[in-house]
Enzyme design. Structure first.
Site, PDB file in Angstrom:
ATOM      1  N   SER A 141       5.421   1.077   0.278  1.00  0.00           N
ATOM      2  CA  SER A 141       6.773   0.689  -0.147  1.00  0.00           C
ATOM      3  C   SER A 141       6.979  -0.768   0.200  1.00  0.00           C
ATOM      4  O   SER A 141       6.309  -1.320   1.086  1.00  0.00           O
ATOM      5  CB  SER A 141       7.814   1.537   0.579  1.00  0.00           C
ATOM      6  OG  SER A 141       9.125   1.028   0.378  1.00  0.00           O
ATOM      7  N   TYR A 154      11.188   5.472   8.261  1.00  0.00           N
ATOM      8  CA  TYR A 154      10.424   5.329   7.013  1.00  0.00           C
ATOM      9  C   TYR A 154       9.704   3.983   6.983  1.00  0.00           C
ATOM     10  O   TYR A 154       8.510   3.902   6.697  1.00  0.00           O
ATOM     11  CB  TYR A 154      11.384   5.451   5.829  1.00  0.00           C
ATOM     12  CG  TYR A 154      10.726   5.341   4.472  1.00  0.00           C
ATOM     13  CD1 TYR A 154       9.817   6.290   4.044  1.00  0.00           C
ATOM     14  CD2 TYR A 154      11.041   4.295   3.610  1.00  0.00           C
ATOM     15  CE1 TYR A 154       9.220   6.199   2.789  1.00  0.00           C
ATOM     16  CE2 TYR A 154      10.456   4.193   2.364  1.00  0.00           C
ATOM     17  CZ  TYR A 154       9.547   5.153   1.952  1.00  0.00           C
ATOM     18  OH  TYR A 154       8.964   5.052   0.710  1.00  0.00           O
TER      19      TYR A 154
END
Length: 265
Positions: A141, A154
């Site tokens: 990401s 995350y």
């Protein structure tokens, strides 16, 4: 797509979103696919919805169940005689402040996104080295480089993934091992629905930024092009996400001010 021909490709997180998009695209190529996720019924649906079903094998697994992953990797290697490309795409996200997020949730995110991910690569590595070829693709990401509000666990898990695969690439380059890190920005998937709140419950809503992001088809086409070119890293997203990566790199102080003011949805 010629790069993927006659290869055995293992895709995790294949029951929906980006993983399902990869299956849809790669099933049109002359290759063998192994598709994995927790939900066997959804994997079967994905297989039946695509072309060349005889060349698609379903292998359910849970990335959070570390003790089972070595056997899963061994099974994957037997299905078509060895795995050539691993798409590590499975994972979970988060939407809550640090102060509200329990350590159990932080560990759960790390178990799936980091330990589960690297375990599959580690267990496949000996076979790849023996054959003199292997390509590890980690779908991480943009927050693997930048970190934004409500995504502490995350983001930390994605930063960890980057550290592991950068080391793997350098250590085993001479063994024919390739590593590609894919850093998507916002993509219109259901990842925000399943994102964990601080108490472990699911958010169950679609983020506005997610809804306005790239479609899965748009991302997958660019992703596969980057993998075929054997790029080390590829930033795929809208202007804001990609600009943020470069802003963090070259103007970290300015980035820090901007990220404090950003919308957190």
């Amino acid at each position: 797509m010629k790069y993927f021909e006659n290869k055995t490709i293992w895709i995790t997180g294949a029951s929906s979103g980006i993983g399902e998009g990869l299956v849809k695209c790669l099933s049109q190529v002359k290759c063998n696919l192994i598709i994995s996720a927790r939900r066997e019924e959804q994997l079967t649906r994905v297989k039946d919805d695509n072309q060349n079903t005889a060349s698609i094998e379903v292998l359910p697994l849970d990335l959070a169940n570390g003790p089972t992953l070595e056997d899963k990797a061994k099974t994957a290697e037997t299905l078509f005689g060895g795995v050539d490309i691993l798409f590590n795409n499975g994972g979970i996200s988060q939407r809550d402040k640090v102060i509200n997020t329990s350590m159990e949730v932080q560990r759960q995110i790390m178990e799936v996104n980091y330990f589960g991910t690297i375990a599959l690569s580690k267990y496949l590595l000996p076979g790849m080295i023996k054959r003199g070829y292997g390509h590890h693709v980690a779908v991480t990401s943009a927050v693997g480089i930048i970190s934004t509000p409500l995504r502490s666990g995350y983001s930390a898990s994605k930063h960890a993934v980057h550290g592991f695969y950068d080391a793997l690439r350098s250590e085993h380059y001479d063994d024919g091992i390739k590593v590609t890190l894919i850093l998507p920005g916002y993509v219109n998937t259901k990842i925000s629905y399943n994102a964990l709140m601080g108490d472990g419950s699911k958010q169950n809503t679609l983020d506005k930024a997610q809804a306005a992001g790239l479609t899965v088809d748009q991302l997958v086409k660019r992703l596969l092009k980057s993998v075929a070119a054997q790029k080390e890293e590829s930033y795929i997203g809208g202007f804001k996400e990609v600009f943020g990566i470069y802003m963090k790199r070259f103007f970290p102080g300015i980035f820090s001010v901007l990220v404090r003011k950003m919308a957190v949805t």
